[in-house]
Design a protein around this motif. Structure first.
Motif, PDB file in Angstrom:
ATOM      1  N   ALA A 186       0.957   6.905   0.276  1.00  0.00           N
ATOM      2  CA  ALA A 186       2.094   6.087  -0.146  1.00  0.00           C
ATOM      3  C   ALA A 186       2.016   5.787  -1.642  1.00  0.00           C
ATOM      4  O   ALA A 186       3.017   5.870  -2.365  1.00  0.00           O
ATOM      5  CB  ALA A 186       2.141   4.795   0.656  1.00  0.00           C
ATOM      6  N   LYS A 187       0.833   5.451  -2.127  1.00  0.00           N
ATOM      7  CA  LYS A 187       0.683   5.176  -3.552  1.00  0.00           C
ATOM      8  C   LYS A 187       0.912   6.444  -4.384  1.00  0.00           C
ATOM      9  O   LYS A 187       1.533   6.387  -5.455  1.00  0.00           O
ATOM     10  CB  LYS A 187      -0.705   4.603  -3.837  1.00  0.00           C
ATOM     11  CG  LYS A 187      -0.822   3.110  -3.554  1.00  0.00           C
ATOM     12  CD  LYS A 187       0.096   2.285  -4.438  1.00  0.00           C
ATOM     13  CE  LYS A 187      -0.156   0.802  -4.363  1.00  0.00           C
ATOM     14  NZ  LYS A 187       0.777   0.008  -5.201  1.00  0.00           N
ATOM     15  N   ARG A 188       0.436   7.578  -3.897  1.00  0.00           N
ATOM     16  CA  ARG A 188       0.677   8.825  -4.622  1.00  0.00           C
ATOM     17  C   ARG A 188       2.165   9.149  -4.624  1.00  0.00           C
ATOM     18  O   ARG A 188       2.712   9.600  -5.642  1.00  0.00           O
ATOM     19  CB  ARG A 188      -0.125   9.968  -3.986  1.00  0.00           C
ATOM     20  CG  ARG A 188       0.086  11.328  -4.643  1.00  0.00           C
ATOM     21  CD  ARG A 188      -0.215  11.306  -6.123  1.00  0.00           C
ATOM     22  NE  ARG A 188       0.042  12.606  -6.744  1.00  0.00           N
ATOM     23  CZ  ARG A 188       0.301  12.778  -8.039  1.00  0.00           C
ATOM     24  NH1 ARG A 188       0.315  11.740  -8.869  1.00  0.00           N
ATOM     25  NH2 ARG A 188       0.518  13.988  -8.516  1.00  0.00           N
ATOM     26  N   GLY A 189       2.830   8.905  -3.513  1.00  0.00           N
ATOM     27  CA  GLY A 189       4.271   9.124  -3.471  1.00  0.00           C
ATOM     28  C   GLY A 189       5.004   8.228  -4.457  1.00  0.00           C
ATOM     29  O   GLY A 189       5.975   8.650  -5.099  1.00  0.00           O
ATOM     30  N   GLY A 190       4.528   6.989  -4.611  1.00  0.00           N
ATOM     31  CA  GLY A 190       5.121   6.085  -5.593  1.00  0.00           C
ATOM     32  C   GLY A 190       4.935   6.595  -7.004  1.00  0.00           C
ATOM     33  O   GLY A 190       5.839   6.499  -7.845  1.00  0.00           O
ATOM     34  N   GLU A 191       3.748   7.148  -7.296  1.00  0.00           N
ATOM     35  CA  GLU A 191       3.512   7.742  -8.614  1.00  0.00           C
ATOM     36  C   GLU A 191       4.509   8.866  -8.888  1.00  0.00           C
ATOM     37  O   GLU A 191       5.096   8.953  -9.981  1.00  0.00           O
ATOM     38  CB  GLU A 191       2.095   8.305  -8.687  1.00  0.00           C
ATOM     39  CG  GLU A 191       0.982   7.292  -8.720  1.00  0.00           C
ATOM     40  CD  GLU A 191      -0.385   7.917  -8.940  1.00  0.00           C
ATOM     41  OE1 GLU A 191      -1.358   7.175  -9.120  1.00  0.00           O
ATOM     42  OE2 GLU A 191      -0.473   9.176  -8.944  1.00  0.00           O
ATOM     43  N   LEU A 192       4.680   9.734  -7.902  1.00  0.00           N
ATOM     44  CA  LEU A 192       5.588  10.871  -8.075  1.00  0.00           C
ATOM     45  C   LEU A 192       7.024  10.409  -8.257  1.00  0.00           C
ATOM     46  O   LEU A 192       7.777  10.987  -9.047  1.00  0.00           O
ATOM     47  CB  LEU A 192       5.473  11.804  -6.865  1.00  0.00           C
ATOM     48  CG  LEU A 192       4.123  12.516  -6.707  1.00  0.00           C
ATOM     49  CD1 LEU A 192       4.056  13.229  -5.361  1.00  0.00           C
ATOM     50  CD2 LEU A 192       3.902  13.502  -7.852  1.00  0.00           C
ATOM     51  N   ALA A 193       7.402   9.345  -7.539  1.00  0.00           N
ATOM     52  CA  ALA A 193       8.766   8.825  -7.665  1.00  0.00           C
ATOM     53  C   ALA A 193       9.011   8.270  -9.061  1.00  0.00           C
ATOM     54  O   ALA A 193      10.060   8.517  -9.682  1.00  0.00           O
ATOM     55  CB  ALA A 193       9.001   7.735  -6.611  1.00  0.00           C
ATOM     56  N   ALA A 201      -6.750   3.610  -7.218  1.00  0.00           N
ATOM     57  CA  ALA A 201      -7.748   4.673  -7.258  1.00  0.00           C
ATOM     58  C   ALA A 201      -7.861   5.369  -5.908  1.00  0.00           C
ATOM     59  O   ALA A 201      -8.480   6.433  -5.807  1.00  0.00           O
ATOM     60  CB  ALA A 201      -9.106   4.108  -7.668  1.00  0.00           C
ATOM     61  N   SER A 202      -7.217   4.805  -4.892  1.00  0.00           N
ATOM     62  CA  SER A 202      -7.218   5.431  -3.565  1.00  0.00           C
ATOM     63  C   SER A 202      -6.471   6.756  -3.553  1.00  0.00           C
ATOM     64  O   SER A 202      -6.599   7.520  -2.587  1.00  0.00           O
ATOM     65  CB  SER A 202      -6.590   4.483  -2.540  1.00  0.00           C
ATOM     66  OG  SER A 202      -7.346   3.308  -2.396  1.00  0.00           O
ATOM     67  N   VAL A 203      -5.700   7.058  -4.596  1.00  0.00           N
ATOM     68  CA  VAL A 203      -4.949   8.317  -4.606  1.00  0.00           C
ATOM     69  C   VAL A 203      -5.858   9.528  -4.787  1.00  0.00           C
ATOM     70  O   VAL A 203      -5.443  10.651  -4.522  1.00  0.00           O
ATOM     71  CB  VAL A 203      -3.857   8.331  -5.698  1.00  0.00           C
ATOM     72  CG1 VAL A 203      -2.866   7.206  -5.499  1.00  0.00           C
ATOM     73  CG2 VAL A 203      -4.458   8.288  -7.095  1.00  0.00           C
ATOM     74  N   TYR A 204      -7.104   9.305  -5.221  1.00  0.00           N
ATOM     75  CA  TYR A 204      -8.005  10.443  -5.403  1.00  0.00           C
ATOM     76  C   TYR A 204      -8.494  10.944  -4.044  1.00  0.00           C
ATOM     77  O   TYR A 204      -8.723  10.169  -3.115  1.00  0.00           O
ATOM     78  CB  TYR A 204      -9.186  10.045  -6.283  1.00  0.00           C
ATOM     79  CG  TYR A 204      -8.780   9.747  -7.698  1.00  0.00           C
ATOM     80  CD1 TYR A 204      -8.304  10.758  -8.528  1.00  0.00           C
ATOM     81  CD2 TYR A 204      -8.825   8.452  -8.206  1.00  0.00           C
ATOM     82  CE1 TYR A 204      -7.902  10.491  -9.824  1.00  0.00           C
ATOM     83  CE2 TYR A 204      -8.436   8.168  -9.501  1.00  0.00           C
ATOM     84  CZ  TYR A 204      -7.957   9.189 -10.304  1.00  0.00           C
ATOM     85  OH  TYR A 204      -7.547   8.924 -11.585  1.00  0.00           O
ATOM     86  N   THR A 205      -8.633  12.259  -3.944  1.00  0.00           N
ATOM     87  CA  THR A 205      -9.114  12.871  -2.707  1.00  0.00           C
ATOM     88  C   THR A 205     -10.469  12.276  -2.345  1.00  0.00           C
ATOM     89  O   THR A 205     -11.371  12.199  -3.177  1.00  0.00           O
ATOM     90  CB  THR A 205      -9.237  14.397  -2.889  1.00  0.00           C
ATOM     91  OG1 THR A 205      -7.967  14.919  -3.284  1.00  0.00           O
ATOM     92  CG2 THR A 205      -9.664  15.051  -1.587  1.00  0.00           C
ATOM     93  N   VAL A 239      -6.078  14.699  -6.374  1.00  0.00           N
ATOM     94  CA  VAL A 239      -5.435  13.574  -5.698  1.00  0.00           C
ATOM     95  C   VAL A 239      -4.877  14.031  -4.351  1.00  0.00           C
ATOM     96  O   VAL A 239      -4.710  15.223  -4.097  1.00  0.00           O
ATOM     97  CB  VAL A 239      -4.298  12.979  -6.559  1.00  0.00           C
ATOM     98  CG1 VAL A 239      -4.850  12.365  -7.828  1.00  0.00           C
ATOM     99  CG2 VAL A 239      -3.251  14.041  -6.892  1.00  0.00           C
ATOM    100  N   VAL A 240      -4.568  13.060  -3.499  1.00  0.00           N
ATOM    101  CA  VAL A 240      -4.029  13.361  -2.176  1.00  0.00           C
ATOM    102  C   VAL A 240      -2.590  13.852  -2.304  1.00  0.00           C
ATOM    103  O   VAL A 240      -1.934  13.670  -3.337  1.00  0.00           O
ATOM    104  CB  VAL A 240      -4.080  12.132  -1.263  1.00  0.00           C
ATOM    105  CG1 VAL A 240      -5.510  11.641  -1.087  1.00  0.00           C
ATOM    106  CG2 VAL A 240      -3.192  11.007  -1.806  1.00  0.00           C
ATOM    107  N   ALA A 241      -2.103  14.446  -1.247  1.00  0.00           N
ATOM    108  CA  ALA A 241      -0.700  14.837  -1.203  1.00  0.00           C
ATOM    109  C   ALA A 241       0.160  13.591  -1.021  1.00  0.00           C
ATOM    110  O   ALA A 241      -0.254  12.621  -0.391  1.00  0.00           O
ATOM    111  CB  ALA A 241      -0.470  15.816  -0.057  1.00  0.00           C
TER     112      ALA A 241
END
Length: 328
Positions: A129-136, A96-100, A113-115
């Motif tokens: 990092a977690k948001r980047g993992g989601e995108l990957a 849930a840390s991915v939220y702004t 969400v964060v960039a």
């Protein structure tokens, strides 16, 4: 079902692997070999941080993969790309840390969400990092990617130290600094409930993002700490202390007093996730007393000292700092 568990020897990964084995699934655990995998799982060894670390995954097919990686997103990217043609669905345990920050409660999966970048090679910022993992994961699997935006996770095998610290502290007995208010609503998920819902979702072919945590107020701070007193059988006295007094003493919420966040502070927003989507798709959360009791039983079974992830800060309040507040 054939499951590939990336990790699978500690906390969330182990809970998922054990739950899958209990269902009769065929489980393969890919890990570095530092800890023994659950009995019944097939082990493959590798290191996602090295150039040749995925060699053991170059062959094989699975119905689903569960990935708990919290390091550089590029490792998720490389693994997901390698497996995309040989795995049915990819579940990535995000946060849930991915939220702004701070999100405005109640926030659902459509909140900003964060960039993040799937190509990032560092994990200095946990949320990014977690948001980047989601995108990957989404880049490689599209709508076959399941993104689990977990909140606070508690339960057996915890290697972060939050619930184990409270249990250990309360087991010592005596006056215990209990940060108020007693009615403070908590929002968390037992690791076994997370594991069970994840496997159900993979079987059902679900994809997309889900807030995966209990409803706000599933337990209160009072119920949480009183459960710790009860299961340890300790001669402990909870001394409920006003949040203003705790903060005035220079005590850091969440780190020095795990699980607790001061009401009215921006950090409290973490306990404001809208989980209606997950509840509609079958999420059920066990009572806090069961989580606390089972964690205490596990902690006793390993000698009373919980494992500690080296990449996470050690949590807990120094005894002398607690004593000073209680005296004052």
């Amino acid at each position: 079902m054939k499951l590939l568990m990336l990790g699978g020897t500690e906390f969330v990964g182990r809970a998922v692997a054990e739950a899958a084995l209990a269902r009769g699934w065929e489980v393969t655990v890919f890990h570095r070999g530092n800890h023994a995998p659950p009995e019944g799982a097939t082990a493959l060894h590798g290191d996602r941080g090295s150039a040749a670390g995925l060699a053991a995954l170059e062959e094989g097919e699975w119905d689903a993969v569960v990935d708990t990686w919290s390091g550089a997103p590029s490792a998720v990217r490389e693994t997901a790309r390698l497996l995309a043609g040989r795995v049915g669905r990819y579940a990535y345990v995000s946060s849930a840390s991915v939220y702004t920050f701070p999100p405005t409660p109640p926030f659902d999966e459509q909140a900003p969400v964060v960039a993040g970048s799937p190509d990032a090679t560092d994990a200095e910022d946990y949320a990014q990092a977690k948001r980047g993992g989601e995108l990957a994961a989404t880049e490689a699997f599209g709508d076959r990617a399941l993104l689990l935006r977990a909140g606070l996770i508690l339960g057996p095998y915890e290697n972060i130290g939050r619930l184990p610290w409270w249990l250990t502290r309360i087991a010592r007995g005596g006056p215990v600094l209990a940060p108020g208010p007693r009615e403070l609503a908590l929002q968390y998920i037992d690791v076994r409930d997370l594991a069970g819902w994840t496997l159900d979702a993979l079987e059902a072919g679900r994809g997309g993002a889900y807030n995966l945590v209990s409803e706000a107020g599933h337990a209160t701070m009072g119920e949480f700490l009183e459960s710790c007193v009860r299961v340890t059988g300790a001669d402990a006295e909870l001394r409920w202390t006003a949040p203003a007094d705790v903060l005035a003493a220079g005590i850091a919420p969440w780190i020095e007093l795990p699980v607790w966040l001061a009401a009215g502070e921006p950090d409290e927003a973490i306990y404001g996730a809208d989980v209606s989507k997950a509840l509609a798709d079958g999420l059920r959360c066990r009572p806090v007393g069961e989580t606390v009791a089972d964690t205490w039983a596990w902690l006793q079974s390993i000698g009373g000292v919980a494992p500690q992830r080296p990449d996470r800060p050690v949590v807990g309040l120094p005894p002398e700092k607690e004593a000073a507040v209680l005296r004052g």
